[in-house]
Structures are given as structure tokens and as C-alpha cells.
Design a protein around this motif. Sequence first.
Motif, PDB file in Angstrom:
ATOM      1  N   GLU A  76       0.325  -2.792  -3.091  1.00 15.86           N
ATOM      2  CA  GLU A  76      -0.388  -4.005  -3.509  1.00 15.86           C
ATOM      3  C   GLU A  76      -1.636  -4.083  -2.625  1.00 15.86           C
ATOM      4  N   VAL A  77      -2.828  -3.987  -3.232  1.00 14.83           N
ATOM      5  CA  VAL A  77      -4.064  -3.813  -2.465  1.00 14.83           C
ATOM      6  C   VAL A  77      -5.046  -4.952  -2.714  1.00 14.83           C
ATOM      7  N   THR A  78      -5.640  -5.441  -1.622  1.00 17.78           N
ATOM      8  CA  THR A  78      -6.736  -6.403  -1.685  1.00 17.78           C
ATOM      9  C   THR A  78      -7.921  -5.792  -0.967  1.00 17.78           C
ATOM     10  N   VAL A  79      -9.095  -5.842  -1.601  1.00 18.81           N
ATOM     11  CA  VAL A  79     -10.337  -5.356  -0.998  1.00 18.81           C
ATOM     12  C   VAL A  79     -11.223  -6.568  -0.753  1.00 18.81           C
ATOM     13  N   ALA A  92      -7.876 -12.729   6.814  1.00 23.97           N
ATOM     14  CA  ALA A  92      -6.750 -12.819   7.751  1.00 23.97           C
ATOM     15  C   ALA A  92      -5.798 -11.656   7.505  1.00 23.97           C
ATOM     16  N   LEU A  93      -4.959 -11.363   8.472  1.00 23.20           N
ATOM     17  CA  LEU A  93      -4.041 -10.231   8.395  1.00 23.20           C
ATOM     18  C   LEU A  93      -2.608 -10.641   8.076  1.00 23.20           C
ATOM     19  N   ASP A  94      -2.401 -11.858   7.640  1.00 26.72           N
ATOM     20  CA  ASP A  94      -1.056 -12.358   7.351  1.00 26.72           C
ATOM     21  C   ASP A  94      -0.340 -11.490   6.328  1.00 26.72           C
ATOM     22  N   GLY A  95       0.821 -10.959   6.702  1.00 21.90           N
ATOM     23  CA  GLY A  95       1.653 -10.193   5.792  1.00 21.90           C
ATOM     24  C   GLY A  95       1.168  -8.796   5.461  1.00 21.90           C
ATOM     25  N   VAL A  96       0.142  -8.321   6.138  1.00 25.11           N
ATOM     26  CA  VAL A  96      -0.425  -7.005   5.844  1.00 25.11           C
ATOM     27  C   VAL A  96       0.387  -5.916   6.540  1.00 25.11           C
ATOM     28  N   ASP A  97       0.776  -4.892   5.777  1.00 24.48           N
ATOM     29  CA  ASP A  97       1.507  -3.748   6.328  1.00 24.48           C
ATOM     30  C   ASP A  97       0.572  -2.628   6.754  1.00 24.48           C
ATOM     31  N   LEU A  98      -0.502  -2.438   5.988  1.00 25.80           N
ATOM     32  CA  LEU A  98      -1.476  -1.384   6.271  1.00 25.80           C
ATOM     33  C   LEU A  98      -2.869  -1.974   6.137  1.00 25.80           C
ATOM     34  N   LEU A  99      -3.660  -1.812   7.184  1.00 22.29           N
ATOM     35  CA  LEU A  99      -5.036  -2.298   7.213  1.00 22.29           C
ATOM     36  C   LEU A  99      -5.966  -1.095   7.165  1.00 22.29           C
ATOM     37  N   ARG A 156       0.130  -0.832  10.592  1.00 24.10           N
ATOM     38  CA  ARG A 156      -0.647   0.385  10.823  1.00 24.10           C
ATOM     39  C   ARG A 156      -2.062   0.160  10.314  1.00 24.10           C
ATOM     40  N   ALA A 157      -2.980   1.023  10.752  1.00 21.23           N
ATOM     41  CA  ALA A 157      -4.360   0.929  10.286  1.00 21.23           C
ATOM     42  C   ALA A 157      -4.933   2.322  10.079  1.00 21.23           C
ATOM     43  N   ALA A 158      -5.951   2.382   9.227  1.00 16.82           N
ATOM     44  CA  ALA A 158      -6.726   3.600   9.022  1.00 16.82           C
ATOM     45  C   ALA A 158      -8.183   3.179   8.892  1.00 16.82           C
ATOM     46  N   THR A 159      -9.081   4.076   9.250  1.00 15.01           N
ATOM     47  CA  THR A 159     -10.498   3.753   9.202  1.00 15.01           C
ATOM     48  C   THR A 159     -11.238   4.786   8.364  1.00 15.01           C
ATOM     49  N   PHE A 160     -12.351   4.344   7.759  1.00 18.23           N
ATOM     50  CA  PHE A 160     -13.181   5.268   6.998  1.00 18.23           C
ATOM     51  C   PHE A 160     -14.633   4.811   7.093  1.00 18.23           C
ATOM     52  N   ASP A 161     -15.519   5.753   6.814  1.00 17.22           N
ATOM     53  CA  ASP A 161     -16.941   5.431   6.807  1.00 17.22           C
ATOM     54  C   ASP A 161     -17.673   6.300   5.805  1.00 17.22           C
ATOM     55  N   THR A 162     -18.940   5.980   5.622  1.00 11.99           N
ATOM     56  CA  THR A 162     -19.845   6.841   4.879  1.00 11.99           C
ATOM     57  C   THR A 162     -20.871   7.350   5.874  1.00 11.99           C
ATOM     58  N   VAL A 163     -21.205   8.628   5.736  1.00 11.44           N
ATOM     59  CA  VAL A 163     -22.130   9.297   6.653  1.00 11.44           C
ATOM     60  C   VAL A 163     -23.119  10.129   5.849  1.00 11.44           C
ATOM     61  N   ARG A 171     -11.896  12.557  -3.498  1.00 11.06           N
ATOM     62  CA  ARG A 171     -11.307  12.849  -2.191  1.00 11.06           C
ATOM     63  C   ARG A 171     -10.797  11.568  -1.528  1.00 11.06           C
ATOM     64  N   ALA A 172     -11.540  10.461  -1.686  1.00 11.05           N
ATOM     65  CA  ALA A 172     -11.124   9.175  -1.116  1.00 11.05           C
ATOM     66  C   ALA A 172      -9.811   8.700  -1.752  1.00 11.05           C
ATOM     67  N   GLU A 173      -9.715   8.868  -3.056  1.00 11.42           N
ATOM     68  CA  GLU A 173      -8.503   8.437  -3.752  1.00 11.42           C
ATOM     69  C   GLU A 173      -7.294   9.252  -3.303  1.00 11.42           C
ATOM     70  N   LEU A 174      -7.459  10.558  -3.172  1.00  4.97           N
ATOM     71  CA  LEU A 174      -6.360  11.414  -2.720  1.00  4.97           C
ATOM     72  C   LEU A 174      -5.969  11.120  -1.281  1.00  4.97           C
ATOM     73  N   TRP A 175      -6.949  10.907  -0.417  1.00  8.19           N
ATOM     74  CA  TRP A 175      -6.686  10.575   0.981  1.00  8.19           C
ATOM     75  C   TRP A 175      -5.837   9.300   1.068  1.00  8.19           C
ATOM     76  N   ALA A 176      -6.237   8.295   0.304  1.00  6.49           N
ATOM     77  CA  ALA A 176      -5.534   7.012   0.347  1.00  6.49           C
ATOM     78  C   ALA A 176      -4.116   7.115  -0.198  1.00  6.49           C
ATOM     79  N   ALA A 177      -3.929   7.876  -1.264  1.00  2.78           N
ATOM     80  CA  ALA A 177      -2.584   8.026  -1.829  1.00  2.78           C
ATOM     81  C   ALA A 177      -1.648   8.623  -0.787  1.00  2.78           C
ATOM     82  N   GLY A 178      -2.180   9.504   0.062  1.00  3.09           N
ATOM     83  CA  GLY A 178      -1.379  10.084   1.126  1.00  3.09           C
ATOM     84  C   GLY A 178      -1.032   9.098   2.233  1.00  3.09           C
ATOM     85  N   LEU A 179      -1.815   8.052   2.375  1.00  2.52           N
ATOM     86  CA  LEU A 179      -1.538   7.031   3.403  1.00  2.52           C
ATOM     87  C   LEU A 179      -0.348   6.150   3.017  1.00  2.52           C
ATOM     88  N   ALA A 180      -0.185   5.954   1.720  1.00  4.46           N
ATOM     89  CA  ALA A 180       0.888   5.073   1.240  1.00  4.46           C
ATOM     90  C   ALA A 180       2.233   5.731   1.471  1.00  4.46           C
TER      91      ALA A 180
END
Length: 158
Positions: free
Chosen positions: A31-34, A42-49, A95-102, A149-158
Motif C-alpha cells: 500500500e503506497v502513498t507518494v 508524518a511517518l505514522d504506521g509506515v513500514d517502509l520509507l 526500514r528506509a531506502a533512498t533514491f535520486d536522479t543524477v 529499472r526503478a520499478e524493478l528495484w522497488a519490487a525487490g524492496l517489498a
Amino acid sequence: MKVLIVTESCFGNTSRVADAVAAGLRSAGAEVTVVEAAAEPALDGVDLLLVGAPTHNMGLPGPASRRQAATKGASPASTGVAEWLDRLPTGFGGRAATFDTVTGTGFFSGSAAKAIQKRLRRHGVAVVARQSFVVTSTEGPLADGELDRAELWAAGLA
């Protein structure tokens, strides 16, 4: 799993990556919120940030780099990920993960994702992954294949 993706985007490229990341997580049942960092989520109830931003001056965007981006046609918010992280409370247990554009890769290109990771760790957050996605120029667009690539990376995080 409840996922929150906090972003900052000036030209829209990081937002497009965030949407692809959200799609990848949803495909794995999350269940994702952007939300933009300027909304101060706020981070209430968040499992992955997930936190993402464009790389400016080898790191996170700030007021000066946002003004500079605006002179090139961007529409940056007045505040972003750096300011949101400065106000982040300690004690987030997920848990958390970070990403950027370069615009390039290598030692001299810098990384907003690495800067985000350092700030999260200072708040005691366990960062489990970091990824950069390439744009072809300051304004974009994203390089071919980066959204997939972003979509595949994220699917692996879940």
C-alpha cells in the motif's frame, strides 16, 4: 506493508521515478502513498520509507540550487527533502531506502541519495537500499530504461 515515498522534484524527473517506484511496490502488494516533502508528511504506521530527490551541487537541493533551477524553467517547492529531514523525529522503527536522479555517475557526480542516507542514519533509521537513476541533462529526460529499472528495484524492496 504500508509504504511512504517522500520526494522533491524540480523538473519532474524525480517525481516520475517516484511514480515508477510506487508501481513496483504496488505490484508486490504494498500500500503506497507518494507525497512531496514540502507537505511535511508524518511517518505514522509506515513500514517502509523511501526518500528521493534530484542531485544538486553533488548533494541535496537547497534554497540556492532551487532558485538556480527555477531560472532554468523548473518549478521547485520552497522547501524540500533537506528541510523535511531536518525536522524528522527520532524513533522511526521502520526500514528506509533512498533514491535520486543524477546527470552522471562516478565519484565527482555526487548523490542526493547518499546525503539522504546519511541524514536518516543520524536519526537512527535503518537504510536498507540506495539507488541512483540517470537523467540525460539537468532538465531531463530520464535515460532510456530508467523508469523500468526503478520499478524493478522497488519490487525487490517489498
